[in-house]
Design an enzyme around this catalytic site. Structure first.
Site, PDB file in Angstrom:
ATOM      1  N   HIS A  98       1.754   4.645  -2.769  1.00 21.37           N
ATOM      2  CA  HIS A  98       1.813   6.108  -2.576  1.00 21.37           C
ATOM      3  C   HIS A  98       3.164   6.632  -3.063  1.00 21.37           C
ATOM      4  O   HIS A  98       3.245   7.678  -3.703  1.00 21.37           O
ATOM      5  CB  HIS A  98       1.660   6.463  -1.103  1.00 21.37           C
ATOM      6  N   HIS A 155       0.829  -1.212   0.000  1.00 24.75           N
ATOM      7  CA  HIS A 155       0.000   0.000   0.000  1.00 24.75           C
ATOM      8  C   HIS A 155       0.864   1.264   0.000  1.00 24.75           C
ATOM      9  O   HIS A 155       0.744   2.118  -0.881  1.00 24.75           O
ATOM     10  CB  HIS A 155      -0.910  -0.032   1.241  1.00 24.75           C
ATOM     11  N   GLU A 156       1.734   1.362   0.990  1.00 28.11           N
ATOM     12  CA  GLU A 156       2.556   2.577   1.102  1.00 28.11           C
ATOM     13  C   GLU A 156       3.479   2.719  -0.099  1.00 28.11           C
ATOM     14  O   GLU A 156       3.774   3.827  -0.542  1.00 28.11           O
ATOM     15  CB  GLU A 156       3.357   2.580   2.409  1.00 28.11           C
TER      16      GLU A 156
HETATM   17 ZN   LIG Z   1      -2.850   5.239   2.019  1.00 30.42          ZN
END
Ligand SMILES: [Zn+2]
Length: 703
Positions: free
Chosen positions: A502, A498-499
């Site tokens: 980003h 997830h990170e």
């Molecule tokens: Zn997030």
């Protein structure tokens, strides 16, 4: 600490600064790394030279320079144009950005009492500075002059979008208010920034002081050796050698709740977690939340909106509270029903074991784990050895290479803020530099909970040349226990992917200007889509290897893992949605709320019919998202979920490593924030996003 008014702090600070001025002017400037051109590789922040005494002077200078840049724009003799007004504004404040990026990254990842005190001192200064720009009538007049002739200007899509957002930003910051209203707005902004900071600091203090300490092995019943070892390590670091400690940090709490057969201790630990900020002690956050919510409602009214949610959502893909509520409600009933069924299954185990009690919130993880073992015949302990941190990291690198041709080169010559930080250079397949990636994996007392991706610099163009971004990933992953590497849970694996998403967004960003405006409810598309790859068998084969034997995760285990993908989804969805509803409830109140926080929250949950064995994912007093940046926006994760599941369908259709699809998706990531999000999405997908893939992925749709 005694609370001082913000005005007093400004006065105090001014006195201190004046007193220091003659000395500061010479020696501090000479030694202050913020005042020197960076001679580090890739102009990375020189953490080895930055000391706490450098910040305040640098912030002050940053504010002064940006104000001077703004003054110069306003004083311009030439008629306002895009270049001399909008582009010039976009280019102002670089010095301040550099200082802020370093300071606030450390305030989250490696804080201490000095930084926290400084943050409290800086908050009113920065709030006033921002207001000095956004409430500057002459500056607004120039922006408006450009905006009014926008049809006649030959602007690129990025320039039009920047102009539109700059203009709207002024209106939303109060440019059209009269002087009395502007003065009130300044006070509100200043108070909000102080209160937000205080909320976060008290939450950190609460998290750090909430734990259970176990004196004798009897308290360890049910815990596997690795969890016991972790408890012993935690106790040691607290100076309690020979005992076992479990904290309210998720990597410590969750395994305890999963495995401990001591129901009394599970209750103690879970209560310690969900009562954070609500213990009527010095770090209680109830009063602070009430003030924040009240001030936000007042700000919204001042700006002409019925509630704060109306004000916020105007800027989102969702547009208004009614759309958000309808969306959340569509998910709520099927999710609640699923969670009820899950609770019934767990109660059956309790009854079969003659437990003689009703399932409570501190039992959920324990019986969910039992249920998982029963239904799918594997447990977390069996999985972790295949997910050593290094292997997962390499798995993500492999994925990025397959999709985008990226290369990751470890660098040892970049200054870091903590010895555990790892730095990589990211390069295109062609060898062209993309940016730097800093990764900081494990919990420390100076790090706030959770995981996030940030950065020390965003990409933009300086005289036609790309300034490369510096991106960060900060997590709180399980530390290595003695004699083994860090072995991640599936949740942690997902968090890492997830990170990383980003960060890819930051690294791929390819806009000429620094100003970008990504609607909050689209922000999680780049991150959540990455989670789809984490457990794909095709990728698992490439990275999920046993840390001792090197054996690839067995196909049977992968199948079980896949089969269990809907497991506990009722709970996960309900605890998340409950928090989303809570956030919306707090931000759709109009007028002053003299509400009692506990009863407001209880009322909101009762209205939903939330079952007592589930606590909202975040209760009000530790709902950091709602206080910092996700106000009336916590729903965004599942809204982005619609986008990410629908977007991932494109990869499923063409092959999960398909380069052409990946390239097209990269275009979306590169442009996000420089054009309308839905337009970009449709350009990638060829159609509007559909909700069905999300519903299916959570087992909320019968097919
Ligand atoms: Zn997030």
């Amino acid at each position: 600490m005694k609370q001082r008014s913000a005005i007093q702090i400004i006065v105090l600070l001014a006195v201190v600064l004046l007193a220091l001025q003659p000395v500061a002017a010479q020696s501090a400037l000479k030694d202050n790394p913020f005042f020197k051109a960076r001679n580090t590789p890739f102009q990375a922040p020189p953490f080895d030279k930055i000391a706490k005494e450098h910040y305040l002077t640098a912030f002050k200078e940053g504010i002064r320079r940006e104000q001077a840049e703004i003054d110069a724009i306003v004083a311009g003799k030439k008629a306002p144009t895009f270049a001399n007004t909008i582009a010039a504004m976009d280019h102002s404040g670089l010095f301040l950005s550099d200082v802020s990026a370093v300071f606030y990254a450390l305030l989250s990842a490696e804080t201490n009492d000095d930084l926290q005190a400084m943050a409290r001192d800086l908050s009113p200064l920065l709030s006033a500075h921002n207001d000095n720009i956004s409430l500057n009538a002459k500056l607004f007049a120039r922006v408006k002059a450009v905006y009014d002739q926008r049809q006649k200007l030959a602007l690129t899509p990025e320039e039009s979008f920047l102009l539109e957002n700059t203009y709207k930003g002024f209106i939303r910051s109060g440019a059209l208010l009269d002087e009395t209203q502007k003065a009130r707005l300044r006070v509100i902004n200043e108070q909000l920034s102080m209160l937000g900071l205080k909320f976060g600091q008290q939450m950190l203090a609460e998290t750090n002081s909430s734990r259970i300490v176990i004196d004798s092995p009897a308290g360890l019943a049910g815990l596997p050796d690795s969890v016991r070892a972790m408890g012993a390590d935690a106790a040691k670091s607290l100076g309690l050698e020979g005992k076992w400690a479990f904290t309210t940090q998720v990597p410590s709490m969750t395994p305890f709740l999963q495995y401990s057969t001591r129901r009394d201790l599970r209750e103690q630990l879970h209560r310690a977690y969900f009562m954070r900020g609500d213990r009527d002690n010095a770090n209680d956050n109830k009063e602070i939340v009430k003030q924040i919510v009240g001030l936000r409602a007042e700000r919204a009214r001042l700006l002409g909106y019925p509630t704060y949610a109306h004000f916020v959502l105007e800027e989102r893909m969702a547009k208004d509270p009614a759309t958000v509520m309808a969306f959340l409600n569509r998910l709520w009933s099927p999710a609640l029903e699923r969670s009820r069924n899950e609770a019934v299954e767990m109660q059956a185990i309790i009854d079969r074991e003659k437990g003689g009690f009703q399932l409570a919130s501190w039992d959920w993880w324990h019986y969910a784990e039992k249920l998982r073992q029963e239904k799918y015949a594997f447990d977390d302990k069996q999985l972790r050895p295949y997910f050593a941190l290094e292997n997962v990291k390499n798995g993500i690198f492999t994925l990025c290479e397959k999709l985008y041709g990226l290369k990751f080169i470890p660098l040892g010559n970049i200054p870091i803020y903590h010895p555990e930080v790892q730095v990589y250079e990211v390069r295109e397949a062609s060898g062209v530099h993309v940016g730097l990636l800093y990764m900081d994996f494990h919990p420390r007392p100076g790090k706030r909970g959770g995981a996030w991706s940030g950065g020390f610099r965003r990409a933009y163009y300086e005289k036609g040349k790309r300034v490369a971004p510096l991106s960060t990933i900060v997590c709180n992953f399980t530390r290595p226990a003695a004699g083994a590497p860090a072995l991640l849970s599936i949740d942690e694996v997902n968090t890492f992917f997830h990170e990383f998403g980003h960060s890819l967004n930051t690294l791929f960003s390819d806009s000429v200007y620094r100003g970008r405006s990504v609607p909050r409810d689209a922000v999680e598309l780049p991150s959540q889509i990455m989670e789809n790859w984490a457990l794909e068998p095709e990728l698992l084969k490439l990275y999920a290897r046993h840390y001792q034997s090197g054996e690839v995760i067995p196909a049977t285990l992968v199948e079980k893992l896949k089969a269990s993908s809907l497991f506990n989804q009722g709970f996960e969805t309900v605890e998340y949605l409950a928090a989303s509803f809570l956030d919306m409830a707090w931000h759709t109140v109009s007028g002053d709320t003299a509400t009692d926080v506990r009863s407001f929250e209880a009322g909101a949950m009762a209205a939903l019919g939330l079952i007592p064995a589930i606590v909202p994912r975040y209760r009000t007093t530790y709902f950091n998202h709602m206080i910092s940046g996700y106000a009336a926006g916590y729903y965004s994760y599942i809204w982005s979920g619609v986008l990410d599941k629908d977007a991932y369908e494109a990869f499923k259709e063409k092959g999960i490593f398909d380069r052409a699809t990946a390239n097209s998706f990269r275009q979306l990531l590169a442009k996000l924030g420089t054009e309308d999000a839905l337009t970009l999405y449709k350009r990638f997908r060829g159609a509007e996003p559909k909700i069905e893939p999300l519903l299916k992925s959570r087992g909320l749709l019968q097919d």
